[in-house]
Design an enzyme around this catalytic site. Sequence first.
Site, PDB file in Angstrom:
ATOM      1  N   LYS A 113      56.364  40.766  38.788  1.00  0.00           N
ATOM      2  CA  LYS A 113      55.674  41.660  37.866  1.00  0.00           C
ATOM      3  C   LYS A 113      55.977  43.106  38.255  1.00  0.00           C
ATOM      4  CE  LYS A 113      51.053  42.244  35.831  1.00  0.00           C
ATOM      5  NZ  LYS A 113      49.682  41.694  35.820  1.00  0.00           N
ATOM      6  N   SER A 188      48.320  40.102  31.410  1.00  0.00           N
ATOM      7  CA  SER A 188      49.234  41.210  31.574  1.00  0.00           C
ATOM      8  C   SER A 188      50.583  40.820  32.178  1.00  0.00           C
ATOM      9  CB  SER A 188      48.577  42.289  32.460  1.00  0.00           C
ATOM     10  OG  SER A 188      48.271  41.782  33.747  1.00  0.00           O
ATOM     11  N   SER A 212      45.258  37.042  33.627  1.00  0.00           N
ATOM     12  CA  SER A 212      46.573  37.644  33.410  1.00  0.00           C
ATOM     13  C   SER A 212      47.771  36.857  33.925  1.00  0.00           C
ATOM     14  CB  SER A 212      46.617  39.057  34.008  1.00  0.00           C
ATOM     15  OG  SER A 212      45.809  39.927  33.253  1.00  0.00           O
TER      16      SER A 212
END
Length: 563
Positions: A113, A188, A212
């Site tokens: 990420k 996310s 997320s």
Amino acid sequence: MVYPLDYFQHRHDCKFKQTERAQRIQDLTSYHGSFTSSERNVLSKPIEELVQDVHKQVLQPIDILRAYGKAALKAHTKANCLTEIMISSAEKWTTDGSINMKGPLAGIPISLKDSIVVGGYDTSVGYSKNVGNKGEKDGAMVRILKDAGAVPYVKTNLPITLLSFESTNDLWGRCTNPHNNKYSPGGSTGGEAALLAAGGGRIGIGSDVAGSVRAPAHFSGIYSLRCSTGRWPKNGMVTSMPGQEGIPSVFSPMTRTLEDLSYFTKSMIGMKPWKYDHSVHPIPWRDDVSKEFQEKKKFRIGVLRTDGVVDPSPACARAVDEVVAALRKEGHEIIDVNPPSPYEALVIASQLLNADGCKTFKSFFRTGEWEDSGARQMSFLMGLPSPFKYVYYLWVKYVRRDDIWAGLIRNWSEKSAYEQWKLVTKREAYKAKFHDWWEQEAKIDFMITPPNATPAVPHDGMKEAVSSCGYTFLFNLLDYTCGILPITHVDKALDQLPSDFSIKKLNGVAQGAYKLYDATAMHGLPVAVQIVGQRLEEEKVLAVMQRVEDALGDEKYRLMDID
């Protein structure tokens, strides 16, 4: 106040990063074109086999990197899932001694990420203000990975603010779902989910504060494990909400297969991450727990059919039913459960997460920078003058007669330290109540729930669905270990709403979710279930996930083919 120069700098930095990314991709000339037969062989192997091949020197790490580097670029073309392209550096790391090729992850490419710090690369988190913030050293997560033999090769897209089940920002653009480009891959950690679903990687690392890593796995058809706090490193990251500890964010693994998820998690914990990061509990991997739940003859399983806020859509309810049927056929005891109010948890958690009045994530914006529609809704309501907000609350509660939405907005305001401490007290009381319910009343081994009321949201759907995260957010508040297991796909013939369905009868949160549900348009999108254990039960949850997948047999989920 508007700052024109700030706006022009924002546009300049966005263009700079997109041009830099395009140039890095263009320069990787050997990573374009069709897969060779040897590359397809690499892409088909579980990571444990690849590691063994590297240890035996049957395969060179550069060969694995080239296969997955090529796959990642193909996935990016489909889904716009990549941010920092680190493949050129990764080539050097495989040969210059930076990476321990005798470790348990030797030669395995790992996607990260965008919020994870890699030395020499920006950690923008989707904000143009962070362009140029590259540090010299790797963060703790990347140091562990390299010591384990893993090769970080790309970073992945996410939503600005990190508070959305979408993954869009001005800096990198919109990430799309590989199954249907009109839909979000989740957020996310959506870029990770899209990359893995499209076959551009086998393992990625994301973070989860309200779902997320779980919502993206559900939306995109991959596997993820929401670890409890203290089981996984958290330092060496950049976030949109530094200092937010009311509902702590946790970094956790995401993979293309369950086999890889188990092997990777065990390998990382075997690296003794507490020696790299003071926040990690010194709890080694517990093989005895894994064995217990791999071999247990009969489970007592709780099924949460609804969180009482948004009933699951037909597609999501069907996925739960399929799992329940498979487990019941094996002789396990199944009970429908009614735990302490998930709605109460949603109210407490949403206020704790935004106790700063949404100021922190907004403080990183530049003039004219695009804001996620869901985050904008939250900050708009937060900024309403108190008299207007109270009138709106009265109208919702007494005119619309919607106690659910009214209860969420009633105290939606910036909190003083005194008020936040009272919320923390409520959080701890709720956690104690839930624990007592699980141990003394339900007496279950684990729980099965929908991961979300609906499959993937269409782009910009978070404007409507911003509050419909209760099935995941509940377990962030509780800090329980949860796994996501893909089960099926939306079927336009099986998953239509009933003929007597009326959206007008729903509360405001449910209306927002069901405005987006269309089984015909969603046909083919993945649908998962959530497997829930208690706190720090990663070994147990992974073992149970394997038992569930084994019970499904030939009916288990089929991965998207790699182009």
